[in-house]
Design a protein around this motif. Sequence first.
Motif, PDB file in Angstrom:
ATOM      1  N   UNK A  66       0.838  -1.190   0.000  1.00  0.00           N
ATOM      2  CA  UNK A  66       0.000   0.000   0.000  1.00  0.00           C
ATOM      3  C   UNK A  66       0.879   1.248   0.000  1.00  0.00           C
ATOM      4  N   UNK A  67       0.599   2.173  -0.885  1.00  0.00           N
ATOM      5  CA  UNK A  67       1.389   3.398  -0.937  1.00  0.00           C
ATOM      6  C   UNK A  67       1.037   4.306   0.235  1.00  0.00           C
ATOM      7  N   UNK A  68       1.954   5.235   0.547  1.00  0.00           N
ATOM      8  CA  UNK A  68       1.704   6.188   1.634  1.00  0.00           C
ATOM      9  C   UNK A  68       0.452   7.004   1.349  1.00  0.00           C
ATOM     10  N   UNK A  69       0.285   7.414   0.089  1.00  0.00           N
ATOM     11  CA  UNK A  69      -0.880   8.223  -0.286  1.00  0.00           C
ATOM     12  C   UNK A  69      -2.179   7.468  -0.023  1.00  0.00           C
ATOM     13  N   UNK A  70      -2.213   6.188  -0.431  1.00  0.00           N
ATOM     14  CA  UNK A  70      -3.418   5.374  -0.229  1.00  0.00           C
ATOM     15  C   UNK A  70      -3.708   5.188   1.256  1.00  0.00           C
ATOM     16  N   UNK A  71      -2.644   4.962   2.038  1.00  0.00           N
ATOM     17  CA  UNK A  71      -2.803   4.780   3.475  1.00  0.00           C
ATOM     18  C   UNK A  71      -3.395   6.026   4.120  1.00  0.00           C
ATOM     19  N   UNK A  72      -2.842   7.179   3.788  1.00  0.00           N
ATOM     20  CA  UNK A  72      -3.332   8.436   4.367  1.00  0.00           C
ATOM     21  C   UNK A  72      -4.783   8.683   3.953  1.00  0.00           C
TER      22      UNK A  72
END
Length: 381
Positions: free
Chosen positions: A1-7
């Motif tokens: 999971x990318x940081x953007x998706x997580x946030x």
Amino acid sequence: MTLKTMIEKIIKLRKKLHQHPELSGLESETQKRIRLFIKKHNPATSIKKIGQGLAAIYKYSATGPVVAIRCEMDALPILEKNQFSHKSLNKGISHKCGHDGHMATVLGLIFWLKEQQFKKGKIILLFQSAEETGKGAQKMLQDQAFEKLGINYIFALHNIPGFPLHHIISMEHGFSAEVQSFSIHLKGKESHASEPENGINPAKAISEIINKLSNLNVEDPLDPDFSVLTAVHLNMGAKAYGISPANGELHYTLRSWNTEKMAYLESEIESICKSVCHNHKLGCELKWFEHFPASKNDLYCNKLVREAAGMNGFEIVERPYPFKFGEDFGWFSKKYKTAMFGLGTGENSAALHHANYDFQDEIIETGMQMFESIITKIMDE
């Protein structure tokens, strides 16, 4: 999971929590959302109900330090004035202290924990009930299951409007004031308003008490004897102009920097009230409630907070004295090594407990990075 998706997932959760606020001690649906989010994205070793809150435990193979990160779950009895899409759906209740954002920040750590390879100790995410009434932390501590967690350190943050975005607000000795609410009940005797001499009207006594209590104020926050008594409610009689009333009622909040000063003030208040009421032949009863102990910062824990800010390149605001508001994190400070820090939400952000306040989603990642660095430092020692 990318940081953007997580946030994005964390912010979506924050807004869902904001839409469904619950008052102190009634956070059952909030707890269900927390459990489901953890189960879906990184199941904990166990999730225990402690007091009226939750502890999500991530346990590693070897014995080691036990670090707890605490957040609050409750909302306030305030009608929301904002009109955005995630506006509160529970009329007259809203997250106006940012507890929705605090929960989202702590829950965001589960994504990071999934990627870590810690060998020892435990990391515990505490979701505490009833912070706004000063009861939630105390109830957690009174539950024998809490002591069995074996916690060594507890950390928390609070968003702070009026400070620059992403700045870390640090205080060497303590985060927030000792706060005690109390009420004074005066009992006299009714009479006809034309013959007040045949009754005992509490008006003069109320006036004297207000004046004498005001003399206990030491308003300079840099003074170690700092104390603020704020009258918040007054009630006497009714709009009945033929009656001289019998009873009166005064409500106050009392603030100081430490328990010793608070004990002195409580003694003085009792002495003043009893003396005034005796002189006016009134009955007098004092009631004490909603106690928030001062939130103290352990020197080592506070050092870790500052180091975490430096590691992440966050500016530190050194505040010379605690915030004047109450925070029931102070109950943890009485028994454990703790530190609480502020996180700036912007100099033009709406103030806490205002009807148009909303948590600033930009600082979720900042809060997560602070906790991640603190945890890593302790677990790697």
